[in-house]
Design a protein around this motif. Structure first.
Motif, PDB file in Angstrom:
ATOM      1  N   ASP A   1      93.252  69.476  -3.000  1.00 56.31           N
ATOM      2  CA  ASP A   1      93.550  68.043  -2.910  1.00 56.31           C
ATOM      3  C   ASP A   1      92.284  67.203  -3.030  1.00 56.31           C
ATOM      4  OD1 ASP A   1      96.575  67.834  -2.013  1.00 56.31           O
ATOM      5  OD2 ASP A   1      95.699  69.531  -0.940  1.00 56.31           O
ATOM      6  N   TYR A   2      91.173  67.765  -2.571  1.00 56.82           N
ATOM      7  CA  TYR A   2      89.894  67.061  -2.651  1.00 56.82           C
ATOM      8  C   TYR A   2      88.795  68.109  -2.652  1.00 56.82           C
ATOM      9  CZ  TYR A   2      86.222  63.606  -1.585  1.00 56.82           C
ATOM     10  OH  TYR A   2      85.101  62.808  -1.638  1.00 56.82           O
ATOM     11  N   ILE A   3      87.766  67.892  -3.496  1.00 61.94           N
ATOM     12  CA  ILE A   3      86.614  68.789  -3.544  1.00 61.94           C
ATOM     13  C   ILE A   3      85.381  67.972  -3.190  1.00 61.94           C
ATOM     14  CG2 ILE A   3      85.241  70.364  -4.960  1.00 61.94           C
ATOM     15  CD1 ILE A   3      87.724  70.849  -6.669  1.00 61.94           C
ATOM     16  N   ALA A   4      84.776  68.317  -2.054  1.00 56.77           N
ATOM     17  CA  ALA A   4      83.641  67.567  -1.509  1.00 56.77           C
ATOM     18  C   ALA A   4      82.343  68.259  -1.904  1.00 56.77           C
ATOM     19  CB  ALA A   4      83.760  67.474   0.011  1.00 56.77           C
ATOM     20  N   LEU A   5      81.595  67.648  -2.798  1.00 54.96           N
ATOM     21  CA  LEU A   5      80.394  68.268  -3.358  1.00 54.96           C
ATOM     22  C   LEU A   5      79.116  67.705  -2.747  1.00 54.96           C
ATOM     23  CD1 LEU A   5      81.371  68.250  -7.152  1.00 54.96           C
ATOM     24  CD2 LEU A   5      81.692  70.102  -5.496  1.00 54.96           C
ATOM     25  N   GLY A   6      78.095  68.544  -2.723  1.00 55.89           N
ATOM     26  CA  GLY A   6      76.749  68.141  -2.338  1.00 55.89           C
ATOM     27  C   GLY A   6      75.749  68.698  -3.328  1.00 55.89           C
ATOM     28  N   HIS A   7      74.547  68.186  -3.293  1.00 56.69           N
ATOM     29  CA  HIS A   7      73.358  68.606  -4.054  1.00 56.69           C
ATOM     30  C   HIS A   7      72.849  67.481  -4.942  1.00 56.69           C
ATOM     31  CE1 HIS A   7      70.246  71.069  -5.720  1.00 56.69           C
ATOM     32  NE2 HIS A   7      70.704  70.914  -6.938  1.00 56.69           N
ATOM     33  N   PHE A   8      73.718  66.857  -5.717  1.00 52.99           N
ATOM     34  CA  PHE A   8      73.310  65.718  -6.539  1.00 52.99           C
ATOM     35  C   PHE A   8      73.203  64.491  -5.636  1.00 52.99           C
ATOM     36  CE2 PHE A   8      74.537  62.086  -9.289  1.00 52.99           C
ATOM     37  CZ  PHE A   8      73.495  62.159 -10.202  1.00 52.99           C
ATOM     38  N   HIS A   9      72.113  63.746  -5.731  1.00 45.33           N
ATOM     39  CA  HIS A   9      71.838  62.679  -4.772  1.00 45.33           C
ATOM     40  C   HIS A   9      72.502  61.344  -5.082  1.00 45.33           C
ATOM     41  CE1 HIS A   9      68.122  64.450  -2.519  1.00 45.33           C
ATOM     42  NE2 HIS A   9      69.142  65.286  -2.586  1.00 45.33           N
ATOM     43  N   GLY A  10      73.140  61.236  -6.225  1.00 47.56           N
ATOM     44  CA  GLY A  10      73.888  60.022  -6.536  1.00 47.56           C
ATOM     45  C   GLY A  10      75.377  60.268  -6.330  1.00 47.56           C
ATOM     46  N   HIS A  11      76.105  59.243  -5.919  1.00 47.07           N
ATOM     47  CA  HIS A  11      77.543  59.437  -5.715  1.00 47.07           C
ATOM     48  C   HIS A  11      78.273  59.262  -7.049  1.00 47.07           C
ATOM     49  CE1 HIS A  11      79.216  55.273  -6.044  1.00 47.07           C
ATOM     50  NE2 HIS A  11      77.982  54.936  -5.747  1.00 47.07           N
ATOM     51  N   LYS A  12      79.230  60.143  -7.320  1.00 49.22           N
ATOM     52  CA  LYS A  12      80.003  60.014  -8.546  1.00 49.22           C
ATOM     53  C   LYS A  12      81.173  60.995  -8.549  1.00 49.22           C
ATOM     54  CE  LYS A  12      77.196  63.174 -11.426  1.00 49.22           C
ATOM     55  NZ  LYS A  12      76.495  63.301 -12.718  1.00 49.22           N
ATOM     56  N   LYS A  13      82.158  60.658  -9.343  1.00 50.25           N
ATOM     57  CA  LYS A  13      83.288  61.541  -9.596  1.00 50.25           C
ATOM     58  C   LYS A  13      82.930  62.435 -10.774  1.00 50.25           C
ATOM     59  CE  LYS A  13      88.212  61.423 -10.819  1.00 50.25           C
ATOM     60  NZ  LYS A  13      89.383  60.538 -11.094  1.00 50.25           N
ATOM     61  N   VAL A  14      83.103  63.750 -10.628  1.00 52.31           N
ATOM     62  CA  VAL A  14      82.711  64.673 -11.700  1.00 52.31           C
ATOM     63  C   VAL A  14      83.900  65.439 -12.273  1.00 52.31           C
ATOM     64  CG1 VAL A  14      80.328  64.951 -10.951  1.00 52.31           C
ATOM     65  CG2 VAL A  14      82.089  66.441 -10.008  1.00 52.31           C
ATOM     66  N   ALA A  15      85.046  65.372 -11.624  1.00 62.04           N
ATOM     67  CA  ALA A  15      86.259  66.012 -12.106  1.00 62.04           C
ATOM     68  C   ALA A  15      87.443  65.293 -11.479  1.00 62.04           C
ATOM     69  CB  ALA A  15      86.264  67.504 -11.763  1.00 62.04           C
ATOM     70  N   ASP A  16      88.644  65.764 -11.790  1.00 66.04           N
ATOM     71  CA  ASP A  16      89.850  65.056 -11.384  1.00 66.04           C
ATOM     72  C   ASP A  16      89.877  64.710  -9.900  1.00 66.04           C
ATOM     73  OD1 ASP A  16      92.352  63.908 -11.563  1.00 66.04           O
ATOM     74  OD2 ASP A  16      93.404  65.798 -11.250  1.00 66.04           O
ATOM     75  N   ARG A  17      89.543  65.679  -9.029  1.00 63.70           N
ATOM     76  CA  ARG A  17      89.561  65.442  -7.584  1.00 63.70           C
ATOM     77  C   ARG A  17      88.254  65.877  -6.933  1.00 63.70           C
ATOM     78  NH1 ARG A  17      94.149  67.340  -9.322  1.00 63.70           N
ATOM     79  NH2 ARG A  17      93.533  69.495  -8.887  1.00 63.70           N
ATOM     80  N   ALA A  18      87.176  65.902  -7.709  1.00 61.03           N
ATOM     81  CA  ALA A  18      85.875  66.381  -7.227  1.00 61.03           C
ATOM     82  C   ALA A  18      84.846  65.256  -7.232  1.00 61.03           C
ATOM     83  CB  ALA A  18      85.385  67.543  -8.083  1.00 61.03           C
ATOM     84  N   TYR A  19      84.177  65.100  -6.089  1.00 62.66           N
ATOM     85  CA  TYR A  19      83.233  63.994  -5.921  1.00 62.66           C
ATOM     86  C   TYR A  19      81.931  64.465  -5.282  1.00 62.66           C
ATOM     87  CZ  TYR A  19      87.247  60.920  -6.707  1.00 62.66           C
ATOM     88  OH  TYR A  19      88.336  60.290  -7.246  1.00 62.66           O
TER      89      TYR A  19
END
Length: 338
Positions: free
Chosen positions: A173-191
């Motif tokens: 339902d949601y994919i919570a990503l870390g490592h990249f220091h800018g906020h952005k949506k990278v896939a359908d439900r991945a941020y």
């Protein structure tokens, strides 16, 4: 159910280089920002906080820092789920495992998922600083809402690379990503939430965290950083010092408390004086980069040229100012190389 997604706080980070003089203050500001995040979560009925890696800097984090962190967690009304990243990887020597944490703190080590009400939270923790790899096979139960936490690189071949195509195939339902220091949506439900607080000029843009509403399936980015990093350009060509100063003040006025970089371009014969005036300012941090070009006096240059080459070039090119400019500059570059 509201879920707060953050990452890359880098608590305890030692600032070097151009930010060295601001190191102690900036380290404390990041701690304060995280404390404010906890207060925000308490005031806004956030049930879950997700920290997707690089919560702290393992190299610099002390036992007292862990106790301070534990105290902050203890005042949180939220359940807190944490994965380790490349800067706070979790192995048998990790101090995180040796410190008592409140019962609302859940660190992924070997667990596939944690359950909370109708939610399953999956996460993968780094167990080494470099060359981390992990299997990505998940069998989801559709009776639960499912969330995935990863500290990874989307679109790059280093630091646990994950493809956008793989993310789009997942049923989370949601994919919570870390490592990249800018906020952005990278896939359908991945941020990517981005870093809570920026730490360098590569981290330009707004910084804060996402709040995800599980039932309504929407997310909102909340700007939260105490300071930002900004870069501005000003063309000084055919402008006097007062006009340039006023232009800079107007451009940077609302960013006085930030880390600012000002790049000067164009040509101006008074550039040294302009730099002197601009460096006398009351901004929190202003780095001035001089990328202006020298004004070439072709007549003086021709008179000082004992070889006569420049005079010949000027005769052949006639009144074509653009051709003269490029021709003389090419000659000067060749002379400098030799």
């Amino acid at each position: 159910m509201k879920i707060l997604h953050t990452a890359d706080l880098h608590l305890g980070k030692s600032y070097k280089g151009e930010n060295f003089l601001y190191s102690k203050q900036r380290r404390e500001e990041v701690w304060q920002s995280f404390s404010d995040l906890i207060s925000y979560a308490n005031s806004n009925n956030i049930e879950i906080i997700l920290i997707s890696g690089d919560l702290y800097e393992r190299e610099y984090f002390t036992l007292n820092n862990f106790k301070r962190l534990s105290d902050l967690f203890s005042i949180s009304n939220s359940e807190i789920y944490i994965i380790g990243g490349n800067h706070d990887h979790v192995d048998e020597n990790s101090m995180f495992l040796k410190v008592d944490m409140p019962s609302n703190v859940h660190l992924f080590t070997e667990e596939e998922y944690f359950e909370y009400k109708n939610l399953r939270i999956y996460g993968i923790t780094w167990d080494r600083q470099y060359n981390f790899k992990s299997e990505l096979n998940f069998e989801l139960n559709d009776k639960f809402k499912n969330i995935l936490m990863l500290h990874c690189s989307v679109g790059f071949e280093s630091h646990f690379p994950i493809s956008e195509e793989w993310l789009n195939r997942q049923k989370f339902d949601y994919i919570a990503l870390g490592h990249f220091h800018g906020h952005k949506k990278v896939a359908d439900r991945a941020y990517y939430s981005g870093a809570l607080e920026p730490s360098r000029f590569k981290d330009e843009g707004r910084h804060g965290f996402y709040v995800y509403d599980l039932e309504n399936e929407n997310q909102e980015f909340v700007k939260f950083a105490k300071r930002e990093y900004n870069t501005f350009k000003v063309d000084v060509t055919d402008k006097n010092v007062d006009k340039i100063k006023n232009e800079v003040l107007e451009l940077l006025n609302e960013y006085r408390a930030d880390f600012n970089k000002l790049i000067l371009i164009g040509k101006n014969q008074d550039i040294e004086y302009i730099l002197e005036i601009l460096e006398n300012n009351d901004f929190y941090y202003l780095k001035i980069v001089n990328e202006t070009k020298d004004i070439i006096n072709y007549e003086e240059l021709s008179n000082s040229d004992t070889s006569g080459i420049i005079s010949e070039v000027l005769k052949k090119l006639g009144s074509d100012e653009q051709a003269i400019k490029y021709g003389i500059e090419a000659l000067l570059e060749t002379a400098n190389e030799n």
